[in-house]
Motif scaffolding. Structure first.
Motif, PDB file in Angstrom:
ATOM      1  N   ARG A   1      50.918  79.358 -12.797  1.00 32.55           N
ATOM      2  CA  ARG A   1      50.321  78.073 -12.408  1.00 32.55           C
ATOM      3  C   ARG A   1      51.113  77.330 -11.342  1.00 32.55           C
ATOM      4  O   ARG A   1      50.536  76.775 -10.417  1.00 32.55           O
ATOM      5  N   ALA A   2      52.436  77.304 -11.445  1.00 33.32           N
ATOM      6  CA  ALA A   2      53.243  76.538 -10.489  1.00 33.32           C
ATOM      7  C   ALA A   2      53.066  77.073  -9.070  1.00 33.32           C
ATOM      8  O   ALA A   2      52.864  76.302  -8.124  1.00 33.32           O
ATOM      9  N   ALA A   3      53.126  78.379  -8.905  1.00 31.92           N
ATOM     10  CA  ALA A   3      52.941  78.964  -7.572  1.00 31.92           C
ATOM     11  C   ALA A   3      51.517  78.731  -7.074  1.00 31.92           C
ATOM     12  O   ALA A   3      51.304  78.442  -5.886  1.00 31.92           O
ATOM     13  N   LEU A   4      50.541  78.845  -7.962  1.00 31.41           N
ATOM     14  CA  LEU A   4      49.153  78.583  -7.567  1.00 31.41           C
ATOM     15  C   LEU A   4      48.962  77.131  -7.142  1.00 31.41           C
ATOM     16  O   LEU A   4      48.257  76.855  -6.168  1.00 31.41           O
TER      17      LEU A   4
ATOM     18  N   LEU B   1      40.455  74.737 -10.524  1.00 32.19           N
ATOM     19  CA  LEU B   1      40.608  75.943  -9.715  1.00 32.19           C
ATOM     20  C   LEU B   1      41.934  76.633 -10.051  1.00 32.19           C
ATOM     21  O   LEU B   1      41.960  77.839 -10.308  1.00 32.19           O
ATOM     22  N   VAL B   2      43.009  75.884 -10.085  1.00 31.35           N
ATOM     23  CA  VAL B   2      44.320  76.453 -10.414  1.00 31.35           C
ATOM     24  C   VAL B   2      44.294  77.052 -11.818  1.00 31.35           C
ATOM     25  O   VAL B   2      44.772  78.171 -12.039  1.00 31.35           O
ATOM     26  N   GLU B   3      43.729  76.327 -12.769  1.00 35.19           N
ATOM     27  CA  GLU B   3      43.657  76.831 -14.148  1.00 35.19           C
ATOM     28  C   GLU B   3      42.829  78.115 -14.226  1.00 35.19           C
ATOM     29  O   GLU B   3      43.220  79.082 -14.889  1.00 35.19           O
ATOM     30  N   GLY B   4      41.701  78.128 -13.537  1.00 36.50           N
ATOM     31  CA  GLY B   4      40.849  79.325 -13.546  1.00 36.50           C
ATOM     32  C   GLY B   4      41.539  80.524 -12.927  1.00 36.50           C
ATOM     33  O   GLY B   4      41.464  81.639 -13.457  1.00 36.50           O
ATOM     34  N   LEU B   5      42.230  80.318 -11.822  1.00 35.76           N
ATOM     35  CA  LEU B   5      42.945  81.412 -11.169  1.00 35.76           C
ATOM     36  C   LEU B   5      44.099  81.906 -12.036  1.00 35.76           C
ATOM     37  O   LEU B   5      44.339  83.111 -12.133  1.00 35.76           O
ATOM     38  N   ALA B   6      44.800  80.981 -12.666  1.00 35.31           N
ATOM     39  CA  ALA B   6      45.892  81.377 -13.565  1.00 35.31           C
ATOM     40  C   ALA B   6      45.348  82.193 -14.739  1.00 35.31           C
ATOM     41  O   ALA B   6      45.930  83.222 -15.116  1.00 35.31           O
ATOM     42  N   ARG B   7      44.251  81.731 -15.305  1.00 36.82           N
ATOM     43  CA  ARG B   7      43.646  82.492 -16.413  1.00 36.82           C
ATOM     44  C   ARG B   7      43.223  83.879 -15.966  1.00 36.82           C
ATOM     45  O   ARG B   7      43.371  84.855 -16.698  1.00 36.82           O
ATOM     46  N   PHE B   8      42.676  83.959 -14.747  1.00 35.28           N
ATOM     47  CA  PHE B   8      42.279  85.257 -14.205  1.00 35.28           C
ATOM     48  C   PHE B   8      43.487  86.189 -14.137  1.00 35.28           C
ATOM     49  O   PHE B   8      43.429  87.336 -14.589  1.00 35.28           O
ATOM     50  N   ILE B   9      44.588  85.708 -13.571  1.00 34.27           N
ATOM     51  CA  ILE B   9      45.794  86.531 -13.437  1.00 34.27           C
ATOM     52  C   ILE B   9      46.291  86.983 -14.808  1.00 34.27           C
ATOM     53  O   ILE B   9      46.580  88.172 -15.017  1.00 34.27           O
ATOM     54  N   LEU B  10      46.398  86.050 -15.734  1.00 34.21           N
ATOM     55  CA  LEU B  10      46.923  86.373 -17.064  1.00 34.21           C
ATOM     56  C   LEU B  10      46.008  87.335 -17.815  1.00 34.21           C
ATOM     57  O   LEU B  10      46.484  88.239 -18.516  1.00 34.21           O
ATOM     58  N   HIS B  11      44.707  87.161 -17.657  1.00 34.59           N
ATOM     59  CA  HIS B  11      43.761  88.052 -18.329  1.00 34.59           C
ATOM     60  C   HIS B  11      43.790  89.443 -17.694  1.00 34.59           C
ATOM     61  O   HIS B  11      43.826  90.459 -18.401  1.00 34.59           O
ATOM     62  N   ALA B  12      43.778  89.497 -16.365  1.00 31.24           N
ATOM     63  CA  ALA B  12      43.746  90.781 -15.654  1.00 31.24           C
ATOM     64  C   ALA B  12      44.994  91.612 -15.903  1.00 31.24           C
ATOM     65  O   ALA B  12      44.946  92.843 -15.850  1.00 31.24           O
ATOM     66  N   THR B  13      46.114  90.953 -16.190  1.00 27.63           N
ATOM     67  CA  THR B  13      47.370  91.681 -16.387  1.00 27.63           C
ATOM     68  C   THR B  13      47.794  91.724 -17.848  1.00 27.63           C
ATOM     69  O   THR B  13      48.822  92.306 -18.176  1.00 27.63           O
ATOM     70  N   GLY B  14      47.005  91.117 -18.712  1.00 26.71           N
ATOM     71  CA  GLY B  14      47.290  91.099 -20.149  1.00 26.71           C
ATOM     72  C   GLY B  14      46.203  91.829 -20.910  1.00 26.71           C
ATOM     73  O   GLY B  14      46.143  93.066 -20.895  1.00 26.71           O
TER      74      GLY B  14
END
Length: 188
Positions: A173-176, A84-97
């Protein structure tokens, strides 16, 4: 086998890119025709009004989001806290990259939706589907539906701040991990 985009999808994808890179004022039927490299009048044939075009963009964004979510779920496999954390982090990085223009297009639509009820409803429908997907994923690790709203709101905030340039140098990831840990703390 990869599906080939239809002409309508190509037009909407060009509109999304135009909206996300040049803003609402640049979004005209003629500009979309040029960006999509289609004959003049093609966008108007599919979307007679600006409102119809904007609703089409909102629906196409939702379709593309759904495809991304399904691909991410297949990639991560069974949901664990780490997934879940990895998926959310990927979402953030993809959405803003790589997907920055698409994210900016969505935010431009939010502003425009304040005066277009049909567009507002289309965007709300997409948000409900995103929220339902998040609730389903978070439930698999024991996060209650109400607490998932906290997680979704946090993601929205992080994306907005990263688009504005804040926090882009840090890995989310750390904050998530801390947030998901706090939301699952009573489960231990």
């Amino acid at each position: 086998m990869t599906r080939v985009a239809t002409r309508r999808e190509e037009i909407l994808d060009a509109a999304i890119d135009l909206l996300g890179t040049r803003g609402l004022r640049a979004l005209t039927h003629r500009a979309v025709d040029e960006a999509a490299a289609v004959p003049t009048g093609s966008t108007s044939n599919y979307f007679r009004t600006r409102e119809a075009l904007l609703i089409g963009v909102a629906e196409r964004l939702e379709d593309r989001d759904r495809a991304d979510w399904e691909a991410l779920n297949r990639l991560l496999g069974p949901v664990t806290v780490e997934h879940l954390v990895e998926g959310l982090a990927r979402f953030i990085l993809h959405a803003t990259g790589p997907d920055r223009a698409r994210t900016l297009a969505r935010f431009a639509l939010f502003s425009e939706a304040q005066t277009m009820p049909a567009l507002h409803e289309s965007l709300q429908r997409g948000h409900r589907r995103l929220r339902d997907w998040a609730i389903e994923m978070a439930a698999q690790v024991g996060i209650a539906a109400g607490d998932t709203t906290i997680l979704v709101d946090y993601l929205d905030g992080v994306v907005v701040h990263r688009l504005g340039g804040a926090g882009t140098e840090t890995d989310p990831r750390a904050a998530l991990e801390r947030l998901v840990g706090a939301l699952t703390a009573d489960l231990s």
